[in-house]
Design a protein around this motif. Structure first.
Motif, PDB file in Angstrom:
ATOM      1  N   GLU A 252      35.199  33.200  45.610  1.00 11.34           N
ATOM      2  CA  GLU A 252      35.126  33.008  47.067  1.00 11.34           C
ATOM      3  C   GLU A 252      34.551  34.282  47.688  1.00 11.34           C
ATOM      4  OE1 GLU A 252      39.019  32.213  48.488  1.00 11.34           O
ATOM      5  OE2 GLU A 252      39.260  30.375  47.322  1.00 11.34           O
TER       6      GLU A 252
ATOM      7  N   LYS B 141      43.935  40.660  53.211  1.00 11.16           N
ATOM      8  CA  LYS B 141      43.616  39.994  51.946  1.00 11.16           C
ATOM      9  C   LYS B 141      44.847  39.285  51.387  1.00 11.16           C
ATOM     10  CE  LYS B 141      39.543  42.042  51.896  1.00 11.16           C
ATOM     11  NZ  LYS B 141      38.278  41.319  52.056  1.00 11.16           N
TER      12      LYS B 141
ATOM     13  N   SER C 274      47.341  38.867  54.672  1.00 12.28           N
ATOM     14  CA  SER C 274      46.279  38.579  55.646  1.00 12.28           C
ATOM     15  C   SER C 274      46.689  38.910  57.068  1.00 12.28           C
ATOM     16  CB  SER C 274      45.873  37.103  55.543  1.00 12.28           C
ATOM     17  OG  SER C 274      46.971  36.266  55.856  1.00 12.28           O
TER      18      SER C 274
ATOM     19  N   ASN D 293      34.411  36.886  50.524  1.00 15.24           N
ATOM     20  CA  ASN D 293      35.214  37.437  51.613  1.00 15.24           C
ATOM     21  C   ASN D 293      34.413  38.574  52.234  1.00 15.24           C
ATOM     22  OD1 ASN D 293      37.134  38.512  53.336  1.00 15.24           O
ATOM     23  ND2 ASN D 293      38.808  38.242  51.884  1.00 15.24           N
TER      24      ASN D 293
END
Length: 277
Positions: A129, A183, A260, A131
């Motif tokens: 993914e 994160k 996050s 980011n």
């Protein structure tokens, strides 16, 4: 008559001198042609990450450390083997195929790895993914990877009589990880029978020394990735230290540490968490 001939000869010499370019003129002309074909190519540090997908094999070797590969064929033919990648083991990786769709990429790689007692060989699938400007490995999946060497290997004809088996412990996270601001860190695992996820974790960093821990199945994890509210098999809330003992049915799951919500501060998480079957 002689004067006319002399004038005609002088005129012809002047015309010839104008038609033939001098050496300086020839150099300028060649320089002009060269200048027209020069193209400006941006240096490598000005090629943006969005314009290409390039996961070097050295990054794959680093990214798989700590992840567990399941359903590996054993030497006796069963597909019950599993392997948790370690930093210390040797690895050889070759990229076979890549498929990029927006911020998601799938890589098929041929992998060889091993330690003093065991070796694996075959293809695996890696899910990345994006980011911001970094590609992060979210999970891995076995395609045809198998053991080529394993400790105390026996053939089916020499297997001992079945004995009552003790509970099998499979480490999910045993050590420390640093989770950046904004994160999350996830460990994918699978169980073919009812099991428990048990252990403890502790977080350090920021004003609260806190972290969130979840155990999610595949559907719950997809909703979580897209920012939706979802039920969980375990939810620690925001804590500094916590023990967990979560019952789960057969299936594929994710152990997630979520930072996050912290926009500035990374968190250091130490943990000893295992799957017990």
């Amino acid at each position: 008559m002689l004067r006319s001939i002399f004038s005609l000869t002088l005129t012809l010499l002047l015309v010839a001198s104008c038609a033939v370019p001098t050496s300086a003129q020839r150099r300028r002309k060649r320089s002009s042609r060269t200048a027209r074909v020069v193209q400006t190519v941006p240096p490598p540090d000005q090629i943006t990450a969005s314009s290409q997908f390039d996961i070097p094999t050295s990054k794959i070797k680093h990214d798989v450390v700590g992840m567990t590969l399941r359903n590996i064929r054993l030497l006796d033919g069963r597909t019950e083997g599993q392997w948790q990648f370690a930093e210390s083991e040797w690895k050889e990786v070759g990229v076979v195929e890549t498929d990029v769709k927006g911020n998601n990429a799938t890589v098929i790689a041929h992998l060889q790895t091993g330690d003093d007692t065991s070796e694996l060989d075959g293809k695996i699938r890696l899910y990345y993914e994006r980011n911001e400007d970094k590609w992060e490995l979210s999970s891995i999946e076995n395609i045809d990877c198998k053991f080529t060497r394993q400790p105390n290997a026996t053939t089916s004809s020499t297997l001992p009589a079945e004995q009552p088996s003790a509970p099998a412990f499979m480490p999910l996270l045993n050590g420390s990880v640093t989770i950046g601001a904004g994160k999350r860190y996830s460990v994918q695992f699978h169980t073919d029978s009812p099991a428990r996820v048990t252990g403890w974790f502790r977080a350090e960093g920021g004003g609260g020394n806190d972290i969130e821990c979840y155990i999610l199945d595949e559907i719950q994890y997809e909703n979580f990735q897209n920012g939706h509210s979802t039920p969980t098999y375990y939810n620690s809330r925001r804590v500094t230290v916590q023990r967990l003992n979560a019952q789960i049915p057969p299936g594929r799951y994710y152990l997630v540490f979520n930072n996050s919500y912290s926009l500035i501060t990374p968190k250091a998480v130490s943990a000893n968490i295992s799957l017990v079957r």
